[in-house]
Design a protein around this motif. Structure first.
Motif, PDB file in Angstrom:
ATOM      1  N   SER A 163       0.831  -1.221   0.000  1.00 43.98           N
ATOM      2  CA  SER A 163       0.000   0.000   0.000  1.00 43.98           C
ATOM      3  C   SER A 163       0.855   1.257   0.000  1.00 43.98           C
ATOM      4  O   SER A 163       0.483   2.279  -0.566  1.00 43.98           O
ATOM      5  CB  SER A 163      -0.963   0.008   1.187  1.00 43.98           C
ATOM      6  N   ARG A 164       2.015   1.193   0.615  1.00 49.47           N
ATOM      7  CA  ARG A 164       2.915   2.351   0.655  1.00 49.47           C
ATOM      8  C   ARG A 164       3.426   2.691  -0.751  1.00 49.47           C
ATOM      9  O   ARG A 164       3.622   3.862  -1.076  1.00 49.47           O
ATOM     10  CB  ARG A 164       4.075   2.061   1.603  1.00 49.47           C
ATOM     11  N   THR A 165       3.626   1.682  -1.581  1.00 49.64           N
ATOM     12  CA  THR A 165       4.103   1.951  -2.935  1.00 49.64           C
ATOM     13  C   THR A 165       3.061   2.726  -3.730  1.00 49.64           C
ATOM     14  O   THR A 165       3.407   3.599  -4.521  1.00 49.64           O
ATOM     15  CB  THR A 165       4.459   0.648  -3.678  1.00 49.64           C
ATOM     16  N   PHE A 166       1.771   2.429  -3.505  1.00 50.60           N
ATOM     17  CA  PHE A 166       0.724   3.201  -4.172  1.00 50.60           C
ATOM     18  C   PHE A 166       0.698   4.640  -3.672  1.00 50.60           C
ATOM     19  O   PHE A 166       0.486   5.573  -4.438  1.00 50.60           O
ATOM     20  CB  PHE A 166      -0.646   2.549  -3.979  1.00 50.60           C
ATOM     21  N   LYS A 167       0.914   4.822  -2.382  1.00 50.19           N
ATOM     22  CA  LYS A 167       0.951   6.175  -1.814  1.00 50.19           C
ATOM     23  C   LYS A 167       2.103   6.968  -2.422  1.00 50.19           C
ATOM     24  O   LYS A 167       1.940   8.132  -2.795  1.00 50.19           O
ATOM     25  CB  LYS A 167       1.095   6.103  -0.297  1.00 50.19           C
ATOM     26  N   ASN A 168       3.261   6.332  -2.571  1.00 50.53           N
ATOM     27  CA  ASN A 168       4.410   7.000  -3.184  1.00 50.53           C
ATOM     28  C   ASN A 168       4.141   7.336  -4.647  1.00 50.53           C
ATOM     29  O   ASN A 168       4.530   8.403  -5.133  1.00 50.53           O
ATOM     30  CB  ASN A 168       5.654   6.133  -3.071  1.00 50.53           C
ATOM     31  N   ALA A 169       3.486   6.423  -5.359  1.00 50.46           N
ATOM     32  CA  ALA A 169       3.173   6.668  -6.770  1.00 50.46           C
ATOM     33  C   ALA A 169       2.204   7.843  -6.917  1.00 50.46           C
ATOM     34  O   ALA A 169       2.373   8.689  -7.798  1.00 50.46           O
ATOM     35  CB  ALA A 169       2.589   5.413  -7.402  1.00 50.46           C
ATOM     36  N   ARG A 170       1.192   7.885  -6.060  1.00 48.59           N
ATOM     37  CA  ARG A 170       0.250   9.025  -6.096  1.00 48.59           C
ATOM     38  C   ARG A 170       0.975  10.333  -5.772  1.00 48.59           C
ATOM     39  O   ARG A 170       0.713  11.364  -6.391  1.00 48.59           O
ATOM     40  CB  ARG A 170      -0.905   8.797  -5.120  1.00 48.59           C
ATOM     41  N   LYS A 171       1.891  10.272  -4.838  1.00 47.90           N
ATOM     42  CA  LYS A 171       2.680  11.456  -4.488  1.00 47.90           C
ATOM     43  C   LYS A 171       3.499  11.912  -5.691  1.00 47.90           C
ATOM     44  O   LYS A 171       3.566  13.107  -5.991  1.00 47.90           O
ATOM     45  CB  LYS A 171       3.592  11.138  -3.304  1.00 47.90           C
ATOM     46  N   GLY A 172       4.109  10.969  -6.394  1.00 50.19           N
ATOM     47  CA  GLY A 172       4.881  11.312  -7.584  1.00 50.19           C
ATOM     48  C   GLY A 172       4.027  11.949  -8.662  1.00 50.19           C
ATOM     49  O   GLY A 172       4.434  12.917  -9.314  1.00 50.19           O
ATOM     50  N   LEU A 173       2.820  11.425  -8.844  1.00 44.87           N
ATOM     51  CA  LEU A 173       1.909  12.006  -9.828  1.00 44.87           C
ATOM     52  C   LEU A 173       1.515  13.428  -9.423  1.00 44.87           C
ATOM     53  O   LEU A 173       1.487  14.332 -10.262  1.00 44.87           O
ATOM     54  CB  LEU A 173       0.672  11.123  -9.982  1.00 44.87           C
ATOM     55  N   ARG A 174       1.234  13.633  -8.142  1.00 45.90           N
ATOM     56  CA  ARG A 174       0.907  14.985  -7.668  1.00 45.90           C
ATOM     57  C   ARG A 174       2.082  15.942  -7.869  1.00 45.90           C
ATOM     58  O   ARG A 174       1.904  17.075  -8.295  1.00 45.90           O
ATOM     59  CB  ARG A 174       0.512  14.959  -6.189  1.00 45.90           C
ATOM     60  N   ILE A 175       3.289  15.471  -7.573  1.00 42.40           N
ATOM     61  CA  ILE A 175       4.482  16.317  -7.725  1.00 42.40           C
ATOM     62  C   ILE A 175       4.633  16.757  -9.171  1.00 42.40           C
ATOM     63  O   ILE A 175       4.859  17.927  -9.459  1.00 42.40           O
ATOM     64  CB  ILE A 175       5.752  15.583  -7.233  1.00 42.40           C
ATOM     65  N   VAL A 176       4.532  15.807 -10.104  1.00 43.21           N
ATOM     66  CA  VAL A 176       4.735  16.158 -11.506  1.00 43.21           C
ATOM     67  C   VAL A 176       3.615  17.068 -12.007  1.00 43.21           C
ATOM     68  O   VAL A 176       3.853  17.982 -12.790  1.00 43.21           O
ATOM     69  CB  VAL A 176       4.921  14.897 -12.383  1.00 43.21           C
TER      70      VAL A 176
END
Length: 125
Positions: A10-23
Protein backbone atom coordinates in the motif's frame (compact mmCIF):
# COMPACT_ATOMS: atom_id res chain seq x y z
CA UNK A 1 17.73 -5.12 2.06
CA UNK A 2 17.04 -1.39 2.15
CA UNK A 3 14.29 0.24 4.18
CA UNK A 4 12.48 1.05 0.92
CA UNK A 5 12.05 -2.65 0.08
CA UNK A 6 10.10 -3.28 3.30
CA UNK A 7 7.54 -0.48 2.92
CA UNK A 8 4.65 -2.70 1.96
CA UNK A 9 2.39 -2.82 -1.02
CA UNK A 10 0.00 0.00 0.00
CA UNK A 11 2.92 2.35 0.66
CA UNK A 12 4.10 1.95 -2.93
CA UNK A 13 0.72 3.20 -4.17
CA UNK A 14 0.95 6.18 -1.81
CA UNK A 15 4.41 7.00 -3.18
CA UNK A 16 3.17 6.67 -6.77
CA UNK A 17 0.25 9.03 -6.10
CA UNK A 18 2.68 11.46 -4.49
CA UNK A 19 4.88 11.31 -7.58
CA UNK A 20 1.91 12.01 -9.83
CA UNK A 21 0.91 14.99 -7.67
CA UNK A 22 4.48 16.32 -7.73
CA UNK A 23 4.74 16.16 -11.51
CA UNK A 24 1.28 17.73 -11.96
CA UNK A 25 2.16 20.58 -9.60
CA UNK A 26 5.67 21.23 -10.87
CA UNK A 27 5.47 20.63 -14.62
CA UNK A 28 3.33 22.86 -16.83
CA UNK A 29 3.78 20.61 -19.87
CA UNK A 30 2.32 17.57 -18.14
CA UNK A 31 -0.77 19.60 -17.19
CA UNK A 32 -1.12 20.61 -20.84
CA UNK A 33 -0.79 16.96 -21.89
CA UNK A 34 -3.48 15.91 -19.39
CA UNK A 35 -5.87 18.64 -20.55
CA UNK A 36 -5.32 17.72 -24.21
CA UNK A 37 -5.76 14.03 -23.39
CA UNK A 38 -9.06 14.70 -21.65
CA UNK A 39 -10.36 16.70 -24.61
CA UNK A 40 -9.19 14.08 -27.13
CA UNK A 41 -10.79 11.23 -25.19
CA UNK A 42 -14.06 13.17 -24.84
CA UNK A 43 -14.05 13.88 -28.57
CA UNK A 44 -13.45 10.20 -29.24
CA UNK A 45 -16.45 9.24 -27.14
CA UNK A 46 -18.65 11.94 -28.72
CA UNK A 47 -17.89 10.90 -32.29
CA UNK A 48 -18.29 7.24 -31.39
CA UNK A 49 -14.84 5.77 -31.81
CA UNK A 50 -14.68 2.03 -31.32
CA UNK A 51 -13.21 0.60 -28.16
CA UNK A 52 -10.15 -0.55 -30.10
CA UNK A 53 -9.53 2.94 -31.52
CA UNK A 54 -10.06 4.53 -28.10
CA UNK A 55 -7.51 2.09 -26.69
CA UNK A 56 -5.04 3.08 -29.41
CA UNK A 57 -5.56 6.75 -28.58
CA UNK A 58 -5.23 6.02 -24.88
CA UNK A 59 -1.99 4.12 -25.51
CA UNK A 60 -0.58 7.03 -27.52
CA UNK A 61 -1.58 9.44 -24.76
CA UNK A 62 0.03 7.25 -22.12
CA UNK A 63 3.29 7.12 -24.07
CA UNK A 64 3.45 10.92 -24.11
CA UNK A 65 2.63 11.21 -20.40
CA UNK A 66 5.10 8.49 -19.42
CA UNK A 67 7.93 10.04 -21.43
CA UNK A 68 7.11 13.46 -19.96
CA UNK A 69 7.24 12.01 -16.45
CA UNK A 70 10.52 10.22 -17.15
CA UNK A 71 11.92 13.44 -18.62
CA UNK A 72 10.99 15.28 -15.42
CA UNK A 73 12.54 12.55 -13.26
CA UNK A 74 15.76 12.69 -15.26
CA UNK A 75 15.89 16.48 -15.00
CA UNK A 76 15.25 16.47 -11.24
CA UNK A 77 17.82 13.72 -10.69
CA UNK A 78 20.54 15.41 -12.71
CA UNK A 79 19.87 18.77 -11.09
CA UNK A 80 20.15 17.14 -7.66
CA UNK A 81 23.38 15.29 -8.45
CA UNK A 82 25.06 18.23 -10.17
CA UNK A 83 23.58 20.90 -7.86
CA UNK A 84 22.14 22.83 -10.84
CA UNK A 85 25.64 23.41 -12.24
CA UNK A 86 26.00 23.44 -16.00
CA UNK A 87 27.56 20.41 -17.59
CA UNK A 88 27.66 19.56 -21.28
CA UNK A 89 26.81 15.92 -20.55
CA UNK A 90 23.92 16.89 -18.28
CA UNK A 91 22.63 19.19 -21.01
CA UNK A 92 22.89 16.38 -23.54
CA UNK A 93 21.01 13.96 -21.27
CA UNK A 94 18.25 16.51 -20.70
CA UNK A 95 18.03 17.25 -24.42
CA UNK A 96 17.78 13.54 -25.22
CA UNK A 97 14.99 13.00 -22.69
CA UNK A 98 13.17 16.06 -24.03
CA UNK A 99 13.62 14.63 -27.53
CA UNK A 100 11.95 11.42 -26.36
CA UNK A 101 8.93 13.46 -25.26
CA UNK A 102 8.84 15.26 -28.59
CA UNK A 103 9.09 11.99 -30.53
CA UNK A 104 6.29 10.39 -28.48
CA UNK A 105 4.18 13.51 -29.02
CA UNK A 106 4.70 13.45 -32.79
CA UNK A 107 3.80 9.77 -32.96
CA UNK A 108 0.69 10.43 -30.84
CA UNK A 109 -0.32 13.25 -33.20
CA UNK A 110 0.10 10.99 -36.24
CA UNK A 111 -1.99 8.29 -34.55
CA UNK A 112 -4.59 10.90 -33.64
CA UNK A 113 -4.79 12.22 -37.19
CA UNK A 114 -5.05 8.72 -38.63
CA UNK A 115 -7.88 7.83 -36.26
CA UNK A 116 -9.76 11.11 -35.88
CA UNK A 117 -9.76 12.63 -39.37
CA UNK A 118 -11.70 9.78 -41.03
CA UNK A 119 -13.97 9.46 -37.97
CA UNK A 120 -14.78 13.19 -37.91
CA UNK A 121 -15.40 13.24 -41.65
CA UNK A 122 -17.74 10.24 -41.31
CA UNK A 123 -19.47 11.84 -38.33
CA UNK A 124 -20.34 14.99 -40.29
CA UNK A 125 -21.07 13.22 -43.59
Amino acid sequence: MSKFKTQGFSRTFKNARKGLRIVLKSERNIRIHFMAATLVLLLGVVIGLSVVKLCMVLFAISMVVVTEMLNSAIEFSLDAVFHNRYSTLVGMAKDISAGAVMFATFVAIVIGVMIFVPAILAYFA
